[in-house]
Design a protein around this motif. Structure first.
Motif, PDB file in Angstrom:
ATOM      1  N   ALA A 203     154.509  49.189 -11.247  1.00  0.00           N
ATOM      2  CA  ALA A 203     154.323  47.743 -11.341  1.00  0.00           C
ATOM      3  C   ALA A 203     155.619  47.029 -11.690  1.00  0.00           C
ATOM      4  CB  ALA A 203     153.250  47.435 -12.384  1.00  0.00           C
ATOM      5  N   VAL A 204     156.363  47.572 -12.654  1.00  0.00           N
ATOM      6  CA  VAL A 204     157.615  46.932 -13.072  1.00  0.00           C
ATOM      7  C   VAL A 204     158.640  46.978 -11.950  1.00  0.00           C
ATOM      8  CG1 VAL A 204     159.557  47.117 -14.670  1.00  0.00           C
ATOM      9  CG2 VAL A 204     157.213  47.340 -15.525  1.00  0.00           C
ATOM     10  N   LEU A 205     158.744  48.107 -11.267  1.00  0.00           N
ATOM     11  CA  LEU A 205     159.674  48.190 -10.130  1.00  0.00           C
ATOM     12  C   LEU A 205     159.272  47.207  -9.037  1.00  0.00           C
ATOM     13  CD1 LEU A 205     162.146  49.682  -8.951  1.00  0.00           C
ATOM     14  CD2 LEU A 205     160.521  51.219  -7.822  1.00  0.00           C
ATOM     15  N   GLY A 206     157.973  47.089  -8.771  1.00  0.00           N
ATOM     16  CA  GLY A 206     157.515  46.127  -7.769  1.00  0.00           C
ATOM     17  C   GLY A 206     157.856  44.702  -8.142  1.00  0.00           C
ATOM     18  N   ASP A 207     157.740  44.397  -9.422  1.00  0.00           N
ATOM     19  CA  ASP A 207     158.115  43.069  -9.916  1.00  0.00           C
ATOM     20  C   ASP A 207     159.599  42.815  -9.682  1.00  0.00           C
ATOM     21  OD1 ASP A 207     158.090  40.608 -11.429  1.00  0.00           O
ATOM     22  OD2 ASP A 207     158.807  41.741 -13.158  1.00  0.00           O
TER      23      ASP A 207
ATOM     24  N   PHE B 267     155.335  50.175   1.124  1.00  0.00           N
ATOM     25  CA  PHE B 267     154.536  49.175   0.407  1.00  0.00           C
ATOM     26  C   PHE B 267     155.388  47.964   0.050  1.00  0.00           C
ATOM     27  CE2 PHE B 267     154.131  47.774  -4.066  1.00  0.00           C
ATOM     28  CZ  PHE B 267     153.100  46.864  -3.882  1.00  0.00           C
ATOM     29  N   ILE B 268     156.557  48.186  -0.523  1.00  0.00           N
ATOM     30  CA  ILE B 268     157.434  47.077  -0.895  1.00  0.00           C
ATOM     31  C   ILE B 268     157.836  46.285   0.341  1.00  0.00           C
ATOM     32  CG2 ILE B 268     159.756  46.518  -1.721  1.00  0.00           C
ATOM     33  CD1 ILE B 268     157.835  46.944  -3.981  1.00  0.00           C
ATOM     34  N   ARG B 269     158.118  46.953   1.419  1.00  0.00           N
ATOM     35  CA  ARG B 269     158.488  46.237   2.649  1.00  0.00           C
ATOM     36  C   ARG B 269     157.318  45.408   3.178  1.00  0.00           C
ATOM     37  NH1 ARG B 269     163.429  47.247   4.239  1.00  0.00           N
ATOM     38  NH2 ARG B 269     164.500  49.098   3.444  1.00  0.00           N
ATOM     39  N   ASN B 270     156.110  45.891   3.013  1.00  0.00           N
ATOM     40  CA  ASN B 270     154.957  45.080   3.390  1.00  0.00           C
ATOM     41  C   ASN B 270     154.874  43.812   2.544  1.00  0.00           C
ATOM     42  OD1 ASN B 270     154.079  46.813   5.404  1.00  0.00           O
ATOM     43  ND2 ASN B 270     152.664  47.921   4.080  1.00  0.00           N
ATOM     44  N   VAL B 271     155.183  43.937   1.261  1.00  0.00           N
ATOM     45  CA  VAL B 271     155.242  42.744   0.407  1.00  0.00           C
ATOM     46  C   VAL B 271     156.325  41.796   0.900  1.00  0.00           C
ATOM     47  CG1 VAL B 271     155.739  41.892  -1.923  1.00  0.00           C
ATOM     48  CG2 VAL B 271     154.330  43.944  -1.618  1.00  0.00           C
TER      49      VAL B 271
ATOM     50  N   PHE C 225     152.962  40.241  -6.317  1.00  0.00           N
ATOM     51  CA  PHE C 225     152.354  41.211  -5.397  1.00  0.00           C
ATOM     52  C   PHE C 225     152.864  42.613  -5.721  1.00  0.00           C
ATOM     53  CE2 PHE C 225     150.397  39.380  -1.346  1.00  0.00           C
ATOM     54  CZ  PHE C 225     149.981  38.211  -1.955  1.00  0.00           C
ATOM     55  N   GLY C 226     154.180  42.705  -5.968  1.00  0.00           N
ATOM     56  CA  GLY C 226     154.752  43.999  -6.303  1.00  0.00           C
ATOM     57  C   GLY C 226     154.187  44.560  -7.582  1.00  0.00           C
ATOM     58  N   ALA C 227     153.983  43.690  -8.573  1.00  0.00           N
ATOM     59  CA  ALA C 227     153.432  44.134  -9.844  1.00  0.00           C
ATOM     60  C   ALA C 227     151.954  44.496  -9.727  1.00  0.00           C
ATOM     61  CB  ALA C 227     153.620  43.048 -10.905  1.00  0.00           C
TER      62      ALA C 227
END
Length: 261
Positions: free
Chosen positions: A6-10, A209-213, A223-225
């Motif tokens: 979650a933190v990396l996605g943020d 996943f991150i690229r989809n965001v 969204f990343g979080a």
């Protein structure tokens, strides 16, 4: 570890929250671009909740104490007042802030009912609107399901049950190809959680996943979080993404200490 996901996605999503290029080549752009990138309130509150639960401290007091150390991390207006002001009662919010901060719940609780109950309690201290509570419960539950070996289809079916196509504009039932042309930046749980989970559903690893965001003109750090913890748990890590390097570089020592505790 869902909290790391979650933190990396943020952090990675923060690049494009407000500075997304019009024709972003989301399939090929470097994961770390030249744009400003940082942790946001999503990370601060996720880690505050972890700290409270790990150390057995009062949830609201810990959220306020940790939150006040980072006054410029991007709180929404009403939540800023909740953190900084004297009144810490809930204010009927359905904002996606309740969903972005709940990763530790899905990670830490093995009992399904206890996990869902705690997710609702963590949301309701500020975001006590039914949609605010639902966003937190769904996010925690998806993480729990990924941790417990549920299939991607089972996670999809659960999210669809909670956000059916007939009632939710950005239901997980819609593909990203269908959502991209019409998605409008949205701060609500109902406009964020199912679409974020669709980003996970269409992924093949954490990076995709991150690229989809990145592909959506959305509240990308949140969204990343929201779904980053699901992706990390489901794929069992970050693949080729230098998660540890990014986390160490962009978190403060205090936040990093909570993360790895």
């Amino acid at each position: 570890m869902a909290v790391k996901g979650a933190v990396l996605g943020d952090i990675l999503g923060s690049q494009y929250e407000f500075n997304r290029p019009r024709n972003l080549d989301w399939k090929n752009v470097p994961l770390v671009s030249w744009l400003p990138m940082s942790y946001t309130d999503d990370t601060v509150m996720t880690l505050a909740i972890k700290k409270a639960l790990v150390e057995g401290k009062d949830l609201v007091e810990t959220m306020v104490a940790v939150g006040r150390k980072y006054p410029d991390c991007g709180y929404g207006g009403r939540f800023y007042g909740w953190i900084m002001g004297p009144d810490h009662t809930p204010y009927n919010s359905w904002g996606n802030g309740s969903a972005m901060r709940t990763a530790y719940i899905g990670e830490a609780f093995d009992d399904y009912d206890e996990m869902q109950k705690m997710a609702a309690e963590v949301a309701a201290v500020s975001h006590d609107h039914p949609e605010g509570i639902k966003g937190a419960v769904v996010t925690s539950t998806c993480i729990w399901m990924a941790r417990h070996g549920k299939s991607k289809q089972e996670i999809y079916d659960y999210v669809l049950e909670q956000y059916p196509k007939d009632y939710y504009e950005y239901s997980i039932a819609y593909s990203l190809d269908e959502i991209r042309p019409r998605y409008k930046w949205n701060e609500s749980c109902q406009g964020s959680v199912p679409a974020a989970m669709r980003c996970f559903y269409e992924s093949t690893d954490y990076e995709s996943f991150i690229r989809n965001v990145f592909s959506l003109k959305c509240d990308s750090d949140t969204f990343g979080a929201i779904a980053g913890g699901v992706a990390e748990e489901f794929y069992g890590g970050f693949g080729n993404v230098d998660a540890e390097g990014i986390l160490k570089e962009y978190l403060t020592p205090d936040l990093y200490e909570i993360l790895i505790a």
